[in-house]
Design a protein around this motif. Structure first.
Motif, PDB file in Angstrom:
ATOM      1  N   ALA A   1       0.835  -1.188   0.000  1.00 48.76           N
ATOM      2  CA  ALA A   1       0.000   0.000   0.000  1.00 48.76           C
ATOM      3  C   ALA A   1       0.872   1.241   0.000  1.00 48.76           C
ATOM      4  O   ALA A   1       1.838   1.326   0.733  1.00 48.76           O
ATOM      5  CB  ALA A   1      -0.903   0.011   1.215  1.00 48.76           C
ATOM      6  N   SER A   2       0.525   2.193  -0.802  1.00 46.69           N
ATOM      7  CA  SER A   2       1.297   3.424  -0.902  1.00 46.69           C
ATOM      8  C   SER A   2       1.109   4.258   0.343  1.00 46.69           C
ATOM      9  O   SER A   2       0.050   4.287   0.937  1.00 46.69           O
ATOM     10  CB  SER A   2       0.847   4.200  -2.138  1.00 46.69           C
ATOM     11  N   ARG A   3       2.140   4.964   0.716  1.00 45.07           N
ATOM     12  CA  ARG A   3       2.067   5.830   1.882  1.00 45.07           C
ATOM     13  C   ARG A   3       1.870   7.280   1.465  1.00 45.07           C
ATOM     14  O   ARG A   3       2.234   8.192   2.178  1.00 45.07           O
ATOM     15  CB  ARG A   3       3.309   5.660   2.743  1.00 45.07           C
ATOM     16  N   TRP A  26      11.452  -0.627   0.207  1.00 43.29           N
ATOM     17  CA  TRP A  26      12.104  -0.840   1.504  1.00 43.29           C
ATOM     18  C   TRP A  26      11.053  -1.267   2.534  1.00 43.29           C
ATOM     19  O   TRP A  26      11.256  -2.220   3.280  1.00 43.29           O
ATOM     20  CB  TRP A  26      12.818   0.430   1.954  1.00 43.29           C
ATOM     21  N   ILE A  27       9.950  -0.538   2.586  1.00 42.15           N
ATOM     22  CA  ILE A  27       8.886  -0.836   3.555  1.00 42.15           C
ATOM     23  C   ILE A  27       8.341  -2.247   3.335  1.00 42.15           C
ATOM     24  O   ILE A  27       8.099  -2.979   4.300  1.00 42.15           O
ATOM     25  CB  ILE A  27       7.765   0.220   3.483  1.00 42.15           C
ATOM     26  N   GLY A  31       9.536  -3.376   6.582  1.00 34.80           N
ATOM     27  CA  GLY A  31       8.551  -2.774   7.465  1.00 34.80           C
ATOM     28  C   GLY A  31       8.743  -1.263   7.546  1.00 34.80           C
ATOM     29  O   GLY A  31       9.627  -0.695   6.903  1.00 34.80           O
ATOM     30  N   PRO A  32       7.900  -0.614   8.338  1.00 34.57           N
ATOM     31  CA  PRO A  32       7.929   0.849   8.426  1.00 34.57           C
ATOM     32  C   PRO A  32       9.281   1.385   8.895  1.00 34.57           C
ATOM     33  O   PRO A  32      10.017   0.717   9.619  1.00 34.57           O
ATOM     34  CB  PRO A  32       6.854   1.171   9.466  1.00 34.57           C
ATOM     35  N   VAL A  33       9.578   2.591   8.477  1.00 31.64           N
ATOM     36  CA  VAL A  33      10.798   3.283   8.889  1.00 31.64           C
ATOM     37  C   VAL A  33      10.369   4.379   9.853  1.00 31.64           C
ATOM     38  O   VAL A  33       9.472   5.156   9.555  1.00 31.64           O
ATOM     39  CB  VAL A  33      11.520   3.904   7.677  1.00 31.64           C
ATOM     40  N   ASP A  66      10.203   7.639  17.250  1.00 28.18           N
ATOM     41  CA  ASP A  66       9.574   6.372  16.862  1.00 28.18           C
ATOM     42  C   ASP A  66       8.360   6.562  15.950  1.00 28.18           C
ATOM     43  O   ASP A  66       7.647   5.611  15.646  1.00 28.18           O
ATOM     44  CB  ASP A  66       9.199   5.551  18.099  1.00 28.18           C
ATOM     45  N   ALA A  67       8.154   7.793  15.454  1.00 21.68           N
ATOM     46  CA  ALA A  67       7.055   8.049  14.511  1.00 21.68           C
ATOM     47  C   ALA A  67       7.460   7.568  13.125  1.00 21.68           C
ATOM     48  O   ALA A  67       8.616   7.680  12.721  1.00 21.68           O
ATOM     49  CB  ALA A  67       6.734   9.544  14.472  1.00 21.68           C
ATOM     50  N   GLU A  68       6.500   7.025  12.376  1.00 25.14           N
ATOM     51  CA  GLU A  68       6.782   6.517  11.030  1.00 25.14           C
ATOM     52  C   GLU A  68       7.024   7.649  10.042  1.00 25.14           C
ATOM     53  O   GLU A  68       6.375   8.683  10.080  1.00 25.14           O
ATOM     54  CB  GLU A  68       5.614   5.659  10.526  1.00 25.14           C
ATOM     55  N   VAL A  69       7.980   7.405   9.142  1.00 25.87           N
ATOM     56  CA  VAL A  69       8.300   8.338   8.063  1.00 25.87           C
ATOM     57  C   VAL A  69       7.435   7.957   6.866  1.00 25.87           C
ATOM     58  O   VAL A  69       7.288   6.783   6.539  1.00 25.87           O
ATOM     59  CB  VAL A  69       9.797   8.237   7.689  1.00 25.87           C
TER      60      VAL A  69
END
Length: 153
Positions: A1-3, A26-27, A31-33, A66-69
Motif C-alpha cells: 500500500a502506498s504511503r 524498503w517498507i 517494514g515501516p521506517v 519512533d514516529a513513522e516516516v
C-alpha cells in the motif's frame, strides 16, 4: 500500500518519484521506517547523510523518534541531501542489502537495477558493457549472477 507520495505534490525534483518507489520497496521488505532510523534506507540508496543533516531532518519532523516516516517525507529528505558517488564500502552495502547470505553475488537483474538507480546512473547499455568487461576480466560468467566484489574491487 502506498504511503501517499503521489498525493503530496510538494515533493519536487527529477528523482522524487524514484525515491518514493525505493522507499515503498524498503517498507515492503523491512517494514515501516521510523524517524530515528531513516539513515539506514538512505545509505542503501547510496546517500551518506551527516549527523547534521539527520539532526535537521529529525528537528524538522517535530515528531517523536519512533514516529513513522512517509514516502513523501523520505523523498523530500533525499532531494535535499547532497549526493556523492558512493565509496567502495557504501557500494558494497547497497549490494549486501540484496545478498543476505554474504556470498558477494547478486542476480544479474539486481545488478542492473542497482547500477541504474544512482544519481549519475549508468544506462542499460553501459551496464551491459560493464558486465561484458567484468566477465572478460574475471573469466566468470555474468549471465545469471554477478560477483559484485569483482566489480567494486
Amino acid at each position: 500500500a502506498s504511503r501517499g507520495c503521489q498525493a503530496e505534490p510538494e515533493v519536487e525534483g527529477p528523482d522524487a518519484a524514484a525515491f518514493c518507489e525505493a522507499f515503498e520497496q524498503w517498507i515492503q521488505q523491512h517494514g515501516p521506517v521510523v524517524v530515528g532510523e531513516v539513515a539506514r534506507p538512505l545509505r542503501v540508496l547510496g546517500f551518506a547523510p551527516t549527523m547534521k543533516e539527520l539532526t535537521a531532518f529529525w528537528s524538522g519532523m517535530r515528531r517523536p523518534a519512533d514516529a513513522e516516516v512517509t514516502a513523501k517525507q523520505f523523498a523530500k529528505l533525499c532531494t535535499e541531501l547532497d549526493f556523492d558517488d558512493p565509496s567502495e564500502d557504501q557500494l558494497a552495502q547497497v549490494f549486501e542489502h540484496f545478498d543476505p547470505t554474504r556470498t558477494h553475488c547478486v542476480s544479474r537483474d539486481v545488478f542492473f537495477n542497482v547500477m541504474c538507480s544512482f544519481d549519475e546512473a549508468l544506462s542499460l547499455e553501459e551496464v551491459a558493457q560493464t558486465l561484458h568487461e567484468l566477465q572478460a576480466w574475471t573469466g566468470r560468467s555474468t549471465d545469471d549472477v554477478v560477483n559484485y566484489r569483482d566489480f567494486i574491487d
